[in-house]
Design an enzyme around this catalytic site. Structure first.
Site, PDB file in Angstrom:
ATOM      1  N   CYS A  91      19.495 -18.305 -47.199  1.00 49.06           N
ATOM      2  CA  CYS A  91      20.930 -18.522 -47.008  1.00 49.06           C
ATOM      3  C   CYS A  91      21.246 -18.450 -45.524  1.00 49.06           C
ATOM      4  O   CYS A  91      20.774 -17.541 -44.832  1.00 49.06           O
ATOM      5  CB  CYS A  91      21.712 -17.462 -47.781  1.00 49.06           C
ATOM      6  SG  CYS A  91      23.498 -17.644 -47.646  1.00 49.06           S
ATOM      7  N   HIS A 133      23.890 -22.399 -55.683  1.00 49.77           N
ATOM      8  CA  HIS A 133      23.950 -21.416 -54.595  1.00 49.77           C
ATOM      9  C   HIS A 133      25.259 -21.551 -53.806  1.00 49.77           C
ATOM     10  O   HIS A 133      25.960 -20.567 -53.561  1.00 49.77           O
ATOM     11  CB  HIS A 133      22.740 -21.589 -53.670  1.00 49.77           C
ATOM     12  CG  HIS A 133      22.719 -20.675 -52.499  1.00 49.77           C
ATOM     13  ND1 HIS A 133      21.940 -19.542 -52.453  1.00 49.77           N
ATOM     14  CD2 HIS A 133      23.376 -20.723 -51.320  1.00 49.77           C
ATOM     15  CE1 HIS A 133      22.118 -18.925 -51.298  1.00 49.77           C
ATOM     16  NE2 HIS A 133      22.997 -19.633 -50.594  1.00 49.77           N
ATOM     17  N   GLU A 134      25.593 -22.762 -53.422  1.00 49.83           N
ATOM     18  CA  GLU A 134      26.798 -22.970 -52.610  1.00 49.83           C
ATOM     19  C   GLU A 134      28.068 -22.739 -53.405  1.00 49.83           C
ATOM     20  O   GLU A 134      29.051 -22.194 -52.881  1.00 49.83           O
ATOM     21  CB  GLU A 134      26.783 -24.358 -51.958  1.00 49.83           C
ATOM     22  CG  GLU A 134      25.631 -24.616 -51.020  1.00 49.83           C
ATOM     23  CD  GLU A 134      25.417 -23.550 -49.947  1.00 49.83           C
ATOM     24  OE1 GLU A 134      26.387 -22.890 -49.515  1.00 49.83           O
ATOM     25  OE2 GLU A 134      24.258 -23.357 -49.548  1.00 49.83           O
TER      26      GLU A 134
END
Length: 138
Positions: A91, A133-134
């Site tokens: 990340c 994830h985003e």
């Protein structure tokens, strides 16, 4: 276009709730372009607006090797998930740290594009993982 400052964990602003975008206008398109440039410069494959201290439901992704296939997601929403995949994720807000995360192997996402038009996208593998994830930030 401009390079934006990426927030790093444990910055509490990373937990801010993103607000839906009412209309995709020139301001939003400019933010998306700045986010894309910031992501490429970092370098990364995905970036949510929350990570650059913008509390809007905006995501940019490009998993291509040539950085020539940008995906813009405004107000993204996962409407279907299937399968299970475990992949090591990194990340931009936690530089240098990678961890195995279990997510759906494929997803269907509904969003507005950079042009403001609604679309749906079926994604699998790395793209599906990156989208999930985003969206966690939105």
């Amino acid at each position: 276009m401009a390079i934006l400052n990426i927030l790093h964990f444990p910055d509490p602003r990373l937990r801010n709730m993103a607000k839906p975008v009412a209309q995709v206008d020139d301001e939003i398109r400019g933010l998306l372009d700045d986010m894309l440039e910031t992501m490429y410069q970092a370098p990364g494959i995905g970036l949510a607006a929350t990570q650059v201290n913008i509390a809007k439901r905006l995501v940019v992704i490009d998993i291509s090797e040539g950085n020539d296939q940008p995906l813009f997601l405004v107000n993204p929403e996962i409407v279907a998930r299937d399968g299970v995949e475990e992949m090591e994720e990194g990340c931009l807000s936690v530089p240098g740290f990678f961890e195995k995360v279990t997510r759906a192997d494929s997803v269907k996402v509904r969003a507005l594009g950079r042009d403001g038009q609604p679309f749906e996208l079926d994604a699998e593998g790395l793209l599906a993982v990156c989208i999930q994830h985003e969206i966690d930030y939105t």
